[in-house]
Design a protein around this motif. Sequence first.
Motif, PDB file in Angstrom:
ATOM      1  N   LYS A   1       0.831  -1.205   0.000  1.00  0.00           N
ATOM      2  CA  LYS A   1       0.000   0.000   0.000  1.00  0.00           C
ATOM      3  C   LYS A   1       0.869   1.259   0.000  1.00  0.00           C
ATOM      4  N   THR A   2       1.953   1.200   0.776  1.00  0.00           N
ATOM      5  CA  THR A   2       2.872   2.340   0.837  1.00  0.00           C
ATOM      6  C   THR A   2       3.522   2.578  -0.521  1.00  0.00           C
ATOM      7  N   HIS A   3       3.986   1.498  -1.148  1.00  0.00           N
ATOM      8  CA  HIS A   3       4.614   1.627  -2.468  1.00  0.00           C
ATOM      9  C   HIS A   3       3.619   2.173  -3.500  1.00  0.00           C
ATOM     10  N   VAL A   4       2.396   1.646  -3.492  1.00  0.00           N
ATOM     11  CA  VAL A   4       1.381   2.117  -4.441  1.00  0.00           C
ATOM     12  C   VAL A   4       1.118   3.599  -4.234  1.00  0.00           C
ATOM     13  N   GLY A   5       1.022   4.011  -2.976  1.00  0.00           N
ATOM     14  CA  GLY A   5       0.807   5.415  -2.667  1.00  0.00           C
ATOM     15  C   GLY A   5       1.922   6.298  -3.198  1.00  0.00           C
ATOM     16  N   HIS A   6       3.174   5.829  -3.052  1.00  0.00           N
ATOM     17  CA  HIS A   6       4.320   6.589  -3.558  1.00  0.00           C
ATOM     18  C   HIS A   6       4.277   6.690  -5.085  1.00  0.00           C
ATOM     19  N   VAL A   7       3.921   5.574  -5.742  1.00  0.00           N
ATOM     20  CA  VAL A   7       3.835   5.558  -7.209  1.00  0.00           C
ATOM     21  C   VAL A   7       2.813   6.588  -7.693  1.00  0.00           C
ATOM     22  N   LEU A   8       1.636   6.568  -7.092  1.00  0.00           N
ATOM     23  CA  LEU A   8       0.577   7.488  -7.509  1.00  0.00           C
ATOM     24  C   LEU A   8       0.992   8.941  -7.289  1.00  0.00           C
ATOM     25  N   THR A   9       1.618   9.201  -6.141  1.00  0.00           N
ATOM     26  CA  THR A   9       2.028  10.569  -5.819  1.00  0.00           C
ATOM     27  C   THR A   9       3.111  11.062  -6.767  1.00  0.00           C
ATOM     28  N   LYS A  10       4.138  10.238  -6.981  1.00  0.00           N
ATOM     29  CA  LYS A  10       5.263  10.644  -7.827  1.00  0.00           C
ATOM     30  C   LYS A  10       4.849  10.860  -9.281  1.00  0.00           C
ATOM     31  N   LEU A  11       3.910  10.039  -9.751  1.00  0.00           N
ATOM     32  CA  LEU A  11       3.505  10.130 -11.158  1.00  0.00           C
ATOM     33  C   LEU A  11       2.300  11.047 -11.362  1.00  0.00           C
ATOM     34  N   GLY A  12       1.749  11.562 -10.260  1.00  0.00           N
ATOM     35  CA  GLY A  12       0.610  12.461 -10.361  1.00  0.00           C
ATOM     36  C   GLY A  12      -0.647  11.775 -10.851  1.00  0.00           C
ATOM     37  N   LEU A  13      -0.838  10.524 -10.410  1.00  0.00           N
ATOM     38  CA  LEU A  13      -1.986   9.732 -10.854  1.00  0.00           C
ATOM     39  C   LEU A  13      -3.028   9.639  -9.747  1.00  0.00           C
ATOM     40  N   ARG A  14      -4.281   9.436 -10.170  1.00  0.00           N
ATOM     41  CA  ARG A  14      -5.379   9.430  -9.216  1.00  0.00           C
ATOM     42  C   ARG A  14      -5.577   8.078  -8.536  1.00  0.00           C
ATOM     43  N   ASP A  15      -5.457   6.995  -9.304  1.00  0.00           N
ATOM     44  CA  ASP A  15      -5.733   5.682  -8.739  1.00  0.00           C
ATOM     45  C   ASP A  15      -5.030   4.584  -9.533  1.00  0.00           C
ATOM     46  N   ARG A  16      -5.317   3.342  -9.188  1.00  0.00           N
ATOM     47  CA  ARG A  16      -4.630   2.196  -9.787  1.00  0.00           C
ATOM     48  C   ARG A  16      -4.954   2.033 -11.278  1.00  0.00           C
ATOM     49  N   VAL A  17      -6.156   2.421 -11.662  1.00  0.00           N
ATOM     50  CA  VAL A  17      -6.510   2.324 -13.080  1.00  0.00           C
ATOM     51  C   VAL A  17      -5.612   3.230 -13.906  1.00  0.00           C
ATOM     52  N   GLN A  18      -5.459   4.477 -13.455  1.00  0.00           N
ATOM     53  CA  GLN A  18      -4.576   5.393 -14.168  1.00  0.00           C
ATOM     54  C   GLN A  18      -3.142   4.872 -14.160  1.00  0.00           C
ATOM     55  N   ALA A  19      -2.740   4.234 -13.068  1.00  0.00           N
ATOM     56  CA  ALA A  19      -1.389   3.677 -12.983  1.00  0.00           C
ATOM     57  C   ALA A  19      -1.204   2.576 -14.026  1.00  0.00           C
ATOM     58  N   ALA A  20      -2.219   1.719 -14.179  1.00  0.00           N
ATOM     59  CA  ALA A  20      -2.137   0.635 -15.158  1.00  0.00           C
ATOM     60  C   ALA A  20      -2.052   1.188 -16.574  1.00  0.00           C
ATOM     61  N   VAL A  21      -2.883   2.170 -16.882  1.00  0.00           N
ATOM     62  CA  VAL A  21      -2.859   2.774 -18.214  1.00  0.00           C
ATOM     63  C   VAL A  21      -1.503   3.447 -18.456  1.00  0.00           C
ATOM     64  N   TYR A  22      -0.989   4.127 -17.434  1.00  0.00           N
ATOM     65  CA  TYR A  22       0.325   4.786 -17.549  1.00  0.00           C
ATOM     66  C   TYR A  22       1.415   3.758 -17.870  1.00  0.00           C
ATOM     67  N   ALA A  23       1.367   2.617 -17.190  1.00  0.00           N
ATOM     68  CA  ALA A  23       2.391   1.591 -17.395  1.00  0.00           C
ATOM     69  C   ALA A  23       2.415   1.114 -18.838  1.00  0.00           C
ATOM     70  N   TYR A  24       1.244   0.986 -19.443  1.00  0.00           N
ATOM     71  CA  TYR A  24       1.172   0.569 -20.846  1.00  0.00           C
ATOM     72  C   TYR A  24       1.561   1.707 -21.780  1.00  0.00           C
ATOM     73  N   GLU A  25       1.036   2.898 -21.514  1.00  0.00           N
ATOM     74  CA  GLU A  25       1.289   4.019 -22.423  1.00  0.00           C
ATOM     75  C   GLU A  25       2.744   4.467 -22.397  1.00  0.00           C
ATOM     76  N   SER A  26       3.422   4.250 -21.269  1.00  0.00           N
ATOM     77  CA  SER A  26       4.824   4.639 -21.157  1.00  0.00           C
ATOM     78  C   SER A  26       5.748   3.605 -21.778  1.00  0.00           C
TER      79      SER A  26
END
Length: 224
Positions: free
Chosen positions: A190-215
């Motif tokens: 949970k801590t790691h996920v929170g850091h990922v979202l904060t650093k990448l400026g993402l709202r939630d896990r869905v945006q994180a998943a899309v970011y991972a593919y788009e990047s």
Amino acid sequence: MAIRVLLVDDQPLLRTGFRMILEAEQDLAVVGEAGDGLQALDQVRALQPDVVLMDIRMPRMDGVEATRQITGPGRDGPAKVLVLTTFDLDEYVVEALRAGASGFLLKDAPANELVQAIRVVAGGEAMLAPSITRRLLDKYATHLPSGDEPVPDTLHTLTDREVEVLKLVARGLSNAEIAADLFVSETTVKTHVGHVLTKLGLRDRVQAAVYAYESGLVRPGAQQ
């Protein structure tokens, strides 16, 4: 407090069915209905729902644009959007996720899955079904990077472990599943996920998943 739900679908019969399912649950309250995206925007402003159950293909304004306007920047405590689709391979679902939806569900999903999905999304988590998500992203791989493009600068702000976690989030794994995969505690994940979202400026896990593919961090069809 009951979770306030707005039903958005251009088929009244479906809205009635969803209402009957949801109103049987003590912790869910259907506060309104809308037959298209424009009505949905009005109802969201007037009723302040916690979760919007959103159809995609509707007249006047489709669910993708409605989702974008409901969850866009500058919204104060925006409602979460859970997209409903008839087909599990629906190109509009990817667009809805990019627009800000917190997840998606098939219209023919069992009633208990619908109820659970609303609770999950209302709690701030993403409703990201791994198998369907992977098939969607694989099918529409032509719209995503090939993996040869330069890695975005923002990705370099993540630690190696955070990159590992992001890859697993992109596969649709839950915190518990990621914890088991990496042999760490769920709290650590949970801590790691929170850091990922904060650093990448993402709202939630869905945006994180899309970011991972788009990047290009995760490539469609590849085994991570």
